[in-house]
Design a protein around this motif. Structure first.
Motif, mmCIF file in Angstrom:
data_model
loop_
_atom_site.group_PDB
_atom_site.id
_atom_site.type_symbol
_atom_site.label_atom_id
_atom_site.label_comp_id
_atom_site.label_asym_id
_atom_site.label_seq_id
_atom_site.Cartn_x
_atom_site.Cartn_y
_atom_site.Cartn_z
ATOM 1 N N ASN A 193 60.932 17.172 144.970
ATOM 2 C CA ASN A 193 61.117 15.720 145.034
ATOM 3 C C ASN A 193 62.519 15.376 145.524
ATOM 4 N N VAL A 194 63.488 16.138 145.036
ATOM 5 C CA VAL A 194 64.869 15.865 145.408
ATOM 6 C C VAL A 194 65.116 16.244 146.866
ATOM 7 N N VAL A 195 64.387 17.244 147.356
ATOM 8 C CA VAL A 195 64.459 17.570 148.784
ATOM 9 C C VAL A 195 63.959 16.374 149.600
ATOM 10 N N VAL A 196 62.867 15.754 149.142
ATOM 11 C CA VAL A 196 62.342 14.555 149.813
ATOM 12 C C VAL A 196 63.384 13.450 149.814
ATOM 13 N N MET A 197 64.027 13.261 148.678
ATOM 14 C CA MET A 197 65.061 12.229 148.556
ATOM 15 C C MET A 197 66.185 12.461 149.567
ATOM 16 N N LYS A 198 66.637 13.703 149.656
ATOM 17 C CA LYS A 198 67.760 14.008 150.547
ATOM 18 C C LYS A 198 67.343 13.920 152.004
ATOM 19 N N LEU A 199 66.157 14.406 152.349
ATOM 20 C CA LEU A 199 65.697 14.326 153.733
ATOM 21 C C LEU A 199 65.520 12.870 154.170
ATOM 22 N N THR A 200 65.045 12.022 153.257
ATOM 23 C CA THR A 200 64.891 10.597 153.557
ATOM 24 C C THR A 200 66.243 9.974 153.879
ATOM 25 N N GLN A 201 67.228 10.358 153.106
ATOM 26 C CA GLN A 201 68.588 9.854 153.324
ATOM 27 C C GLN A 201 69.131 10.319 154.676
ATOM 28 N N GLU A 202 68.902 11.584 155.000
ATOM 29 C CA GLU A 202 69.433 12.141 156.243
ATOM 30 C C GLU A 202 68.674 11.631 157.470
ATOM 31 N N LEU A 203 67.359 11.485 157.350
ATOM 32 C CA LEU A 203 66.539 11.100 158.503
ATOM 33 C C LEU A 203 66.588 9.603 158.787
ATOM 34 N N PHE A 204 66.545 8.804 157.722
ATOM 35 C CA PHE A 204 66.367 7.366 157.891
ATOM 36 C C PHE A 204 67.511 6.523 157.326
ATOM 37 N N GLY A 205 68.490 7.179 156.694
ATOM 38 C CA GLY A 205 69.630 6.449 156.152
ATOM 39 C C GLY A 205 69.311 5.602 154.942
ATOM 40 N N GLN A 206 68.201 5.891 154.257
ATOM 41 C CA GLN A 206 67.836 5.141 153.056
ATOM 42 C C GLN A 206 67.804 6.075 151.850
ATOM 43 N N THR A 207 68.300 5.567 150.729
ATOM 44 C CA THR A 207 68.391 6.368 149.513
ATOM 45 C C THR A 207 67.308 5.945 148.521
ATOM 46 N N ILE A 208 66.668 6.936 147.915
ATOM 47 C CA ILE A 208 65.703 6.677 146.843
ATOM 48 C C ILE A 208 66.409 6.974 145.523
ATOM 49 N N THR A 209 66.543 5.973 144.672
ATOM 50 C CA THR A 209 67.184 6.203 143.377
ATOM 51 C C THR A 209 66.172 6.757 142.375
ATOM 52 N N TRP A 210 66.693 7.310 141.286
ATOM 53 C CA TRP A 210 65.832 7.832 140.226
ATOM 54 C C TRP A 210 64.914 6.735 139.705
ATOM 55 N N THR A 211 65.472 5.534 139.514
ATOM 56 C CA THR A 211 64.703 4.417 138.964
ATOM 57 C C THR A 211 63.636 3.948 139.948
ATOM 58 N N GLN A 212 63.981 3.886 141.236
ATOM 59 C CA GLN A 212 62.990 3.474 142.237
ATOM 60 C C GLN A 212 61.791 4.421 142.252
ATOM 61 N N TRP A 213 62.073 5.709 142.236
ATOM 62 C CA TRP A 213 60.976 6.687 142.244
ATOM 63 C C TRP A 213 60.110 6.515 141.003
ATOM 64 N N PHE A 214 60.752 6.385 139.839
ATOM 65 C CA PHE A 214 60.012 6.248 138.581
ATOM 66 C C PHE A 214 59.164 4.984 138.579
ATOM 67 N N MET A 215 59.751 3.851 138.956
ATOM 68 C CA MET A 215 59.009 2.595 138.958
ATOM 69 C C MET A 215 57.860 2.630 139.961
ATOM 70 N N ALA A 216 58.079 3.277 141.094
ATOM 71 C CA ALA A 216 57.021 3.361 142.111
ATOM 72 C C ALA A 216 55.852 4.204 141.631
ATOM 73 N N CYS A 217 56.142 5.216 140.822
ATOM 74 C CA CYS A 217 55.121 6.206 140.466
ATOM 75 C C CYS A 217 54.526 6.038 139.075
ATOM 76 N N ILE A 218 55.129 5.238 138.228
ATOM 77 C CA ILE A 218 54.713 5.209 136.828
ATOM 78 C C ILE A 218 53.281 4.685 136.656
ATOM 79 N N VAL A 219 52.918 3.629 137.369
ATOM 80 C CA VAL A 219 51.575 3.058 137.177
ATOM 81 C C VAL A 219 50.482 3.986 137.704
ATOM 82 N N PRO A 220 50.531 4.408 138.977
ATOM 83 C CA PRO A 220 49.503 5.367 139.419
ATOM 84 C C PRO A 220 49.575 6.685 138.652
ATOM 85 N N GLY A 221 50.782 7.063 138.211
ATOM 86 C CA GLY A 221 50.927 8.289 137.432
ATOM 87 C C GLY A 221 50.225 8.205 136.094
#
Length: 466
Positions: A193-221
């Motif tokens: 997951n953290v590899v995805v976070m870092k690649l997203t930052q490097e490829l697209f210049g956008q950062t995924i925070t811990w809270t964003q990932w959790f909030m995005a995934c908690i309901v379907p999870g």
């Protein structure tokens, strides 16, 4: 195929790309870095040598050939994301060493373990609690969840073979799938997951925070956590439906463990404090990696862990090496312009196609390609950049794309008995045959796709991810 042949194949892949005509608009250094990167990823998949060894060879090659300068090649080791994973591995060590993970499981079982289905949900809840601090399915599933699930099977007289159907088939496979779901919900639930976070930052210049990932995934999870054990309960209806003995067994285990030790209490406080700091990082401004390192510092100062424990945690240092090398190579592919070139090339082919359709197709293919992988991380390193670029080039929002591909790099672990590091542990119990695993794993992969695409995409819209 022996290791020498596999190694030769990896080298040939790199040489073919290196000496192939360089496309117009691509810098030679970018193309040559792609050759080394691809050969290294091939080594991750074919494994002629250990992953760490392949990474060191790749690191040395890019410097010796002049593709990157020494300082550039080593930049990845200063990456805070990687140190977040290293520190989180130490949390996992603490949970196992102090017995806090087992205590949490037995405490929940003593309250809710009076039926087989409740036992499955209890194991899922245990994993859900521990997952934010154990970025390794192998450490969490193999070190905490599997031993407890296996001992429960024995307690009910359910062993591989004629008695497997009493509770074993259902409980073992359900527990395994709970580990996979928890890995999807938390950014720190799996190192990939953290590899995805870092690649997203490097490829697209956008950062995924811990809270964003959790909030995005908690309901379907949560939907997956509720629905999948129930589906397995129907697929593998256990002969024993009521299990009052489990509550008694858990109670006896808690008695034998005694009252909470000093180290368990300290770890619980550190655990709670770190979770609060991670959840409020956008307010406090404290980097997630240094929250984890702060927790590790407290564990070392208070004696919960010793420095020998830290040195002995081979998985953490293994991750530091290969992730530091591979993520940095991916970052330089972006810096040298190769990713931008590829994105423009793809975008030109997708004119007029709905980004939603492209994203759905990308997620489906991305999931089932995992039949060819035995590692979630290798899957991400090999495919994430290309698949994410395709979706984003079609117009899909970056964070939505990145999180979904991050999730499906975990949920695809249902497909095979070799899908990730912890799969062989549960499969090796002998309760589930290979054909059963593949049949039912395919069904569960479809369930995941339906839930994460059908519920996850609208939910992420509601909370502003896209």
């Amino acid at each position: 195929m022996n290791k020498i042949v596999r190694g030769i194949i990896c080298i040939l892949i790199g040489l073919v790309i290196w000496f192939a005509p360089i496309p117009e608009g691509v810098k030679p250094d970018a193309w040559h870095l792609l050759a080394v990167f691809t050969a290294t990823i091939a080594a991750f998949i074919l494994q002629p040598v250990a992953i760490g060894t392949a990474s060191i060879i790749g690191l040395t090659t890019v410097v010796i050939t002049g593709v990157l300068k020494p300082g550039q090649a080593l930049e990845g080791f200063s990456n805070t994301v990687i140190w977040l994973i290293v520190a989180a591995f130490m949390f996992a060590k603490g949970f196992i060493k102090t017995g806090l993970g087992r205590r949490i499981a037995y405490l929940l079982m003593s309250k809710f373990g009076d039926s087989t289905l409740k036992l499955a949900y209890t194991m899922a809840a245990t994993d859900f609690i521990v997952a934010p601090f154990t970025p390794s399915n192998t450490a969490r599933g193999g070190g905490i969840i599997y031993p407890i699930a296996r001992s429960l099977c024995t307690a009910f007289g359910s062993e591989p073979g004629p008695t497997a159907g009493k509770v074993g088939k259902f409980l073992i496979f359900s527990s395994y799938n709970s580990v996979i779901i928890s890995a999807s919900v938390f950014l720190t639930g799996a190192s990939n997951n953290v590899v995805v976070m870092k690649l997203t930052q490097e490829l697209f210049g956008q950062t995924i925070t811990w809270t964003q990932w959790f909030m995005a995934c908690i309901v379907p999870g949560i939907v997956c956590s509720i629905l999948i054990p129930y589906i397995l309960y129907k697929i593998y209806p256990p002969e024993l439906k009521n299990t009052p003995e489990a509550k008694e067994m858990a109670y006896q285990e808690l008695i034998s463990m005694g009252s909470m030790s000093r180290n368990e209490k300290i770890l619980l406080l550190i655990f709670t404090g770190a979770l609060i700091l991670w959840a409020t990082s956008s307010i406090t401004g404290v980097d997630s990696a240094f929250v984890a390192l702060l927790g590790l510092s407290f564990m070392l100062v208070t004696g919960v862990l010793t420095w020998d424990d830290v040195l002995g945690e081979k998985g953490a240092w293994d991750v530091l090496i290969w992730m530091g090398v591979l993520v940095n190579m991916a970052a330089y592919l972006a810096k040298l312009g190769l990713i931008t070139w590829f994105a423009k090339l793809v975008a030109a082919q997708l004119v007029g196609i709905s980004w939603v359709m492209v994203l759905v197709l990308v997620c489906i293919v991305y999931t089932f390609v995992h039949y060819g992988f035995a590692s979630n991380t290798a899957h991400v390193m090999a495919l994430f950049s290309a698949f994410a670029i395709v979706a984003v080039a079609a117009g899909a929002p970056v964070l939505l794309t990145a999180i979904l591909l991050g999730v499906f790099a975990n949920t695809c672990s249902t497909l095979t008995h070799y899908a990730c590091g912890v799969s062989p542990i549960f499969f090796g119990s002998g309760y589930i045959t290979q054909s059963e695993w593949w049949r039912h794993g395919f069904v569960l992969s479809i369930v995941h796709l339906v839930i994460w695409l059908g519920i996850g995409i609208p939910w992420m819209k509601v909370i502003g991810i896209w």
